[in-house]
Design an enzyme around this catalytic site. Structure first.
Site, PDB file in Angstrom:
ATOM      1  N   GLY A   1      55.994  58.268  33.807  1.00 19.51           N
ATOM      2  CA  GLY A   1      56.716  58.791  32.640  1.00 19.51           C
ATOM      3  C   GLY A   1      55.853  58.659  31.388  1.00 19.51           C
ATOM      4  O   GLY A   1      54.634  58.449  31.471  1.00 19.51           O
ATOM      5  N   ALA A   2      56.512  58.752  30.221  1.00 25.59           N
ATOM      6  CA  ALA A   2      55.767  58.791  28.961  1.00 25.59           C
ATOM      7  C   ALA A   2      54.934  57.523  28.730  1.00 25.59           C
ATOM      8  O   ALA A   2      53.738  57.607  28.437  1.00 25.59           O
ATOM      9  CB  ALA A   2      56.739  58.993  27.809  1.00 25.59           C
TER      10      ALA A   2
ATOM     11  N   GLY B   1      54.027  55.051  30.902  1.00 28.02           N
ATOM     12  CA  GLY B   1      53.018  54.869  31.947  1.00 28.02           C
ATOM     13  C   GLY B   1      51.836  55.797  31.723  1.00 28.02           C
ATOM     14  O   GLY B   1      50.666  55.389  31.800  1.00 28.02           O
TER      15      GLY B   1
ATOM     16  N   ASN C   1      62.101  48.951  28.471  1.00 26.09           N
ATOM     17  CA  ASN C   1      63.127  48.665  27.479  1.00 26.09           C
ATOM     18  C   ASN C   1      64.152  47.709  28.071  1.00 26.09           C
ATOM     19  O   ASN C   1      64.389  47.723  29.281  1.00 26.09           O
ATOM     20  CB  ASN C   1      63.868  49.961  27.116  1.00 26.09           C
TER      21      ASN C   1
ATOM     22  N   LYS D   1      63.389  42.916  20.247  1.00 27.49           N
ATOM     23  CA  LYS D   1      63.381  44.322  20.685  1.00 27.49           C
ATOM     24  C   LYS D   1      64.754  44.690  21.265  1.00 27.49           C
ATOM     25  O   LYS D   1      65.254  45.796  21.047  1.00 27.49           O
ATOM     26  CB  LYS D   1      62.255  44.541  21.704  1.00 27.49           C
TER      27      LYS D   1
ATOM     28  N   ASN E   1      69.823  52.539  19.958  1.00 30.35           N
ATOM     29  CA  ASN E   1      69.921  53.464  21.096  1.00 30.35           C
ATOM     30  C   ASN E   1      71.332  54.025  21.339  1.00 30.35           C
ATOM     31  O   ASN E   1      71.503  55.250  21.368  1.00 30.35           O
ATOM     32  CB  ASN E   1      69.333  52.813  22.357  1.00 30.35           C
TER      33      ASN E   1
ATOM     34  N   GLU F   1      69.416  53.357  29.998  1.00 33.68           N
ATOM     35  CA  GLU F   1      69.087  51.946  30.240  1.00 33.68           C
ATOM     36  C   GLU F   1      70.139  51.009  29.632  1.00 33.68           C
ATOM     37  O   GLU F   1      69.868  49.845  29.388  1.00 33.68           O
ATOM     38  CB  GLU F   1      67.696  51.654  29.682  1.00 33.68           C
TER      39      GLU F   1
HETATM   40  O1  KPL Z   1      62.586  51.640  21.772  1.00 35.69           O
HETATM   41  C1  KPL Z   1      63.133  52.562  21.228  1.00 35.69           C
HETATM   42  C2  KPL Z   1      63.780  53.559  22.109  1.00 35.69           C
HETATM   43  O2  KPL Z   1      63.992  54.694  21.704  1.00 35.69           O
HETATM   44  O3  KPL Z   1      64.067  53.203  23.251  1.00 35.69           O
HETATM   45  C3  KPL Z   1      63.231  52.633  19.730  1.00 35.69           C
HETATM   46  C4  KPL Z   1      62.575  51.419  19.152  1.00 35.69           C
HETATM   47  C5  KPL Z   1      64.665  52.681  19.337  1.00 35.69           C
HETATM   48  C6  KPL Z   1      62.494  53.797  19.152  1.00 35.69           C
HETATM   49  O4  KPL Z   1      63.107  55.016  19.354  1.00 35.69           O
END
Ligand code: KPL
Length: 302
Positions: free
Chosen positions: A11-12, A14, A100, A181, A189, A263
């Protein structure tokens, strides 16, 4: 010496790491579910809009004969299935989880000696096609040791990755970094996915109360767990990311728009699980979780 790097996940994120690591001289193989066992030319749009072409080696669900480092850069809900089958074969190979949310590492059937690193990155990437990648936002990456290796060895890996896609910083307290994070993702999100907006639109007055409530609930849980998050600094961190990624669509927004699973279970869902264990009420996060789950029911099964 770090030379052969395998990236699980095409994906993006990786693909972004594959591009920069290969450019920096590492021998890179990308392993994915939809990959064929042959090289693919990838067109990459860099943040300065320059266009680059690179040929990457791909393998379909099999590992190369040797790796000095394996980076798992799949969606959080794919991590366990992507790496568990290889764990016995990789018992001495450092594995880095870069996704994430939180909670994936706890799902793995790990041997205590397995070297594991955890990483979080704020680089923005967009896979425009199987052979098209856009580096949409320059960010930072933090790496920390979870188990099975000395901090010094983790720092060496960190330095090597920093040569490819800076800034990569070593975090001696990776739990705190990951919780920061997590809080940012809990705030941005679900809200952007529900309001169908770019991250920057959360600056608007109507979203401030919900962001404050999400933030306060994360602080309550993190404090009970002794994570050491600072209330004021965390709020600044959330605002900072909203401003710096104002033009981006969050990954959860993109998942919903593209009718993919989100996620949420590893972001808000992880926070809720920790809160339940501690008997702490997190009503705002609960509501956002239910709303995203409701949207997910409309996604055809994958
Ligand atoms: O990690 C992100 C995500 O979109 O999953 C943020 C930090 C919110 C940046 O868009």
């Amino acid at each position: 010496m770090l030379k052969y790097i395998t990236i699980i996940g095409s994906g993006a994120i990786g693909s972004l790491w594959a591009y920069y690591l290969q450019q920096a001289g590492f021998i890179v193989t990308v392993v994915g579910r939809q990959c064929h066992n042959n090289p693919i030319e990838l067109t990459v749009i860099l943040p300065n809009q320059q266009q680059k072409k690179i040929t990457l080696n791909y393998l379909n669900q099999q590992l190369p004969s040797h790796s000095d480092l394996v980076i798992v850069a799949t969606k959080a809900y794919q991590v366990s299935a992507a790496i568990s089958p290889w764990l016995t074969q990789l018992i001495q190979t450092p594995i880095m989880l870069m996704h994430n949310g939180m909670g994936c590492v706890e799902q793995l059937p790990l041997n205590k000696i397995q070297p594991i690193l955890l990483a979080t990155t704020s680089h923005g990437g967009l896979k425009t096609s199987i052979s098209g990648l856009s580096h949409t936002g320059v960010g930072q990456t933090f790496i920390g040791v979870y188990q099975g290796m000395a901090q010094e060895q983790g720092q060496l890996i960190c330095q090597a990755l920093n040569r490819a896609l800076p800034q990569v910083a070593f975090s001696a307290s990776i739990a705190k970094t990951l919780w920061t994070k997590l809080a940012i993702n809990c705030a941005i999100n679900p809200l952007t996915a529900l309001a169908q907006c770019r991250n920057g639109e959360l600056i608007g007055h109507q979203h401030q109360q919900v962001i404050n409530d999400v933030h306060q609930e994360v602080i309550l849980v993190a404090t009970a767990l002794n994570i050491g998050l600072d209330d004021k600094i965390l709020r600044e961190n959330i605002n900072d990311v909203i401003h710096k990624t104002a033009n981006n669509y969050s990954s959860m927004h993109q998942d919903i728009v593209n009718k993919r699973l989100t996620e949420i279970d590893f972001i808000t869902g992880y926070l809720i699980k920790q809160a339940e264990k501690l008997a702490i009420a997190v009503p705002t996060n609960q509501r956002l979780y239910q709303q995203i789950k409701q949207l997910e029911t409309k996604i055809p099964s994958q």
